[in-house]
Motif scaffolding. Structure first.
Motif, short mmCIF file in Angstrom:
data_model
loop_
_atom_site.label_atom_id
_atom_site.label_comp_id
_atom_site.label_asym_id
_atom_site.label_seq_id
_atom_site.Cartn_x
_atom_site.Cartn_y
_atom_site.Cartn_z
N PRO A 351 24.02 79.36 56.11
CA PRO A 351 24.51 78.99 57.04
C PRO A 351 24.85 79.90 58.37
O PRO A 351 25.03 79.44 59.33
CB PRO A 351 25.95 78.65 56.31
CG PRO A 351 25.92 79.49 55.06
CD PRO A 351 24.39 79.42 54.76
N ALA A 352 24.74 81.26 57.97
CA ALA A 352 24.94 82.24 58.92
C ALA A 352 23.86 82.18 60.11
O ALA A 352 23.97 82.77 61.03
CB ALA A 352 25.16 83.67 58.25
N ASP A 353 22.66 81.40 59.65
CA ASP A 353 21.80 81.47 60.83
C ASP A 353 21.92 80.40 61.80
O ASP A 353 21.35 80.44 62.86
CB ASP A 353 20.22 81.14 60.08
CG ASP A 353 19.70 82.09 59.27
OD1 ASP A 353 20.46 83.35 59.22
OD2 ASP A 353 18.70 81.96 58.63
N PHE A 354 22.99 79.71 61.68
CA PHE A 354 23.24 78.47 62.58
C PHE A 354 24.29 79.07 63.66
O PHE A 354 25.24 79.58 63.16
CB PHE A 354 23.55 77.23 62.14
CG PHE A 354 22.65 76.59 61.09
CD1 PHE A 354 21.93 75.52 61.56
CD2 PHE A 354 22.17 76.94 59.82
CE1 PHE A 354 20.90 74.93 60.74
CE2 PHE A 354 21.21 76.44 59.13
CZ PHE A 354 20.64 75.19 59.45
N ASP A 355 23.95 79.04 64.93
CA ASP A 355 24.92 79.08 65.92
C ASP A 355 25.64 78.06 66.37
O ASP A 355 25.56 76.86 65.76
CB ASP A 355 24.21 79.83 67.08
CG ASP A 355 23.26 78.91 67.94
OD1 ASP A 355 23.10 77.69 67.36
OD2 ASP A 355 22.36 79.56 68.74
N ALA A 356 26.31 77.91 67.41
CA ALA A 356 27.36 76.77 67.79
C ALA A 356 26.53 75.63 67.98
O ALA A 356 26.56 74.51 67.50
CB ALA A 356 28.06 77.18 68.81
#
Length: 558
Positions: A351-356
């Motif tokens: 999940p940390a790979d996804f930005d806004a």
């Protein structure tokens, strides 16, 4: 001698390559735009181009300011290419002086230095001079090769923001250069000199410049040069296999960005892409599907081929490509369990790979699909969106997030493992609802009429509004009322309905003050609704009267 024109590093928007005909003839290396003057003229042009090819951004701008009047088409292409490769991602060719100062300041800061105000002003001056000189050369009688035009188009598109990111341009600033590129492209296309690579580059540049102009305007900006676009589309539809994967992606992206749904073009390139999915990069595959979805083109053969190619390799995809792929299937209302299970696995595992942008887009997609959607993935994206939204959401990201929230089942706040559609938002839903409502209130002064209506519709869902504290809801109501009055001239009948629904839902909350009749907002909504009724009535009369008129004209007794 002009290696800088043909050795540019591939960028996310376009992959450069040599057309076979130009490799064989050698025209790609010099182009015929180098001038037909004396031997001294040739030597001077070659020497100038060598200096441009060797120089850094500062040296190129210095040459532009001192010798711009000497530039031929190849010199313009070289300078533009070098600046496009050196400029920061935020640089825009059509921007104001202030924008160019900020852009080049960012470049200098990244290089370890801070430019002076004078240096920033010189950068803006050089940009304007180069724009003007390039437009003049293209519009002159000088013979310009397809390679030079293609190089100019690529660089201009790159500097205008590339891949559809708006901002930093105005129609007045960009129009002369765009007109010159379009006129030259039509001439080269008519003579058979423009190949698939050139067609894709020109279309991509037009779309990028259009996106820059539209992003700087509060009004609707029509797609420019429709005749040229139709000619480019006709060429591509007749020769789809002449386009490599990247060229096909960029051509479809351009037409989708311009809002032109050219049936034969999408039909031909979609069929061609489905036969060679292995040639596409993750970004290319997802952007190809995005273009089709954006234009509402649903080709099952392409969707099945893309899902089969992507699902086993999804761990290699960047987060934005994963989100764009899921968004495309959701936008086309197409279920594919194996692909969505793979998408959800990626959302849960990283999940940390996804930005806004990617988190909001993926959450929106998961809220609209069922087969293969994991509640754990919905929770992961909702939690991630809360994390990244602390630094602010752009308007489109906010709308994706609100749209996802509106579609989440009512029991998601209790963490039940519901079916699809994002069932099981866990305890993230109440906090997410409050945060997005507050973000909508903050963003309202900048939202267009249509986006304001979408936000009002999403926040009018009872299951959403019940999760929002009264103080936050009050901020949203005040912002909604104020902005609706400001954009009253642009309110469509559907937007009027959404805003009224939002206000009625807010008024229905326990302890909420009653709706105020006779206020300016009520008058604005009434007037906008009346305009909508008049337009619908006129259109209905026209359309319903056509068959009767045709019958009377063709009937033997008339």
């Amino acid at each position: 001698r002009l290696a800088c024109l043909h050795q540019c590093a591939p960028v996310p928007s376009l992959q450069c390559r040599y057309p076979p005909a130009m490799r064989a003839s050698g025209r790609g290396a010099r182009g015929r735009g180098a001038g037909r003057g004396s031997a001294n003229g040739h030597a001077a042009a070659r020497q100038l181009n060598a200096e441009l090819a060797r120089g850094d951004a500062s040296a190129i701008r210095s040459l532009v300011r001192s010798r711009c009047a000497e530039f031929n088409s190849v010199n313009c292409a070289t300078a533009l290419h070098r600046l496009a490769k050196a400029a920061p991602a935020s640089a825009r060719l059509g921007g104001s002086d202030a924008h160019w100062k900020r852009s080049w300041a960012a470049a200098a800061k990244a290089a370890g230095g801070e430019p002076s105000s004078a240096e920033a002003a010189e950068a803006a001056e050089a940009a304007a001079l180069l724009r003007e000189r390039t437009a003049a050369v293209l519009a002159s009688s000088e013979e310009v090769s397809a390679r030079s035009l293609t190089s100019i188009a690529w660089a201009v598109g790159r500097l205008s923001g590339g891949a559809g990111k708006g901002g930093g341009g105005s129609a007045a600033t960009l129009s002369p250069l765009l007109d010159a590129i379009a006129a030259r492209a039509r001439a080269l296309l008519a003579s058979g000199a423009l190949d698939a690579y050139g067609v894709a580059n020109v279309a991509w540049a037009i779309a990028s410049l259009h996106a820059a102009a539209a992003g700087a305007s509060s009004e609707t900006v029509e797609a420019p040069h429709p005749a040229l676009l139709d000619e480019l589309a006709t060429f591509a539809a007749a020769t789809p296999d002449a386009f490599n994967a990247q060229e096909a992606t960029n051509l479809l992206w351009a037409f989708a960005t311009l809002g032109r749904r050219h049936g034969p073009l999408f039909e031909a390139l979609s069929a061609s892409a489905a036969r060679r999915m292995g040639d596409f990069t993750p970004q290319g595959l997802s952007q190809t599907l995005w273009a089709c979805a954006k234009c509402g083109v649903r080709k099952n053969e392409l969707l099945l081929a893309a899902a089969s190619a992507a699902a086993p390799q999804l761990s290699r995809y960047d987060a934005q490509s994963v989100a764009t792929l899921a968004w495309s299937f959701a936008s086309l209302d197409t279920e594919h369990g194996p692909l969505l299970r793979a998408v959800c696995a990626e959302a849960v595992s990283r999940p940390a790979d996804f930005d806004a942008a990617s988190a909001s887009q993926l959450l929106w997609a998961l809220s609209r699909l069922r087969d293969g959607v994991s509640p754990l993935a919905v929770r992961a994206m909702a939690a991630r969106l809360r994390e990244v939204a602390t630094s602010g959401l752009q308007a489109q990201q906010l709308l994706y997030a609100l749209g996802a929230l509106a579609k989440m089942p009512a029991d998601s706040a209790e963490g039940r493992e519901g079916g699809g559609g994002g069932g099981g938002g866990g305890n993230e839903a109440p906090a997410l609802a409050a945060m997005l409502c507050g973000a909508a209130a903050d963003a309202a002064p900048t939202l267009t009429a249509n986006k304001l209506g979408i936000a009002a519709w999403a926040l009018a869902r009872p299951a959403v509004l019940l999760q929002v504290p009264s103080s936050v809801a009050a901020r949203w109501e005040a912002a909604l009322r104020a902005r609706a009055v400001q954009v009253r001239e642009h309110l469509h009948w559907r937007t009027v309905g959404h805003i009224e629904l939002g206000l009625r839902t807010l008024a229905g909350r326990e302890g909420w003050p009653p709706s105020r009749e006779g206020e300016p907002l009520t008058r604005c909504l009434t007037a906008a609704a009346a305009r909508g009724v008049a337009v619908a009535s006129e259109r209905s009369t026209r359309l319903n009267g056509a068959p009767a008129a045709l019958l009377l004209r063709l009937s033997p007794w008339a």
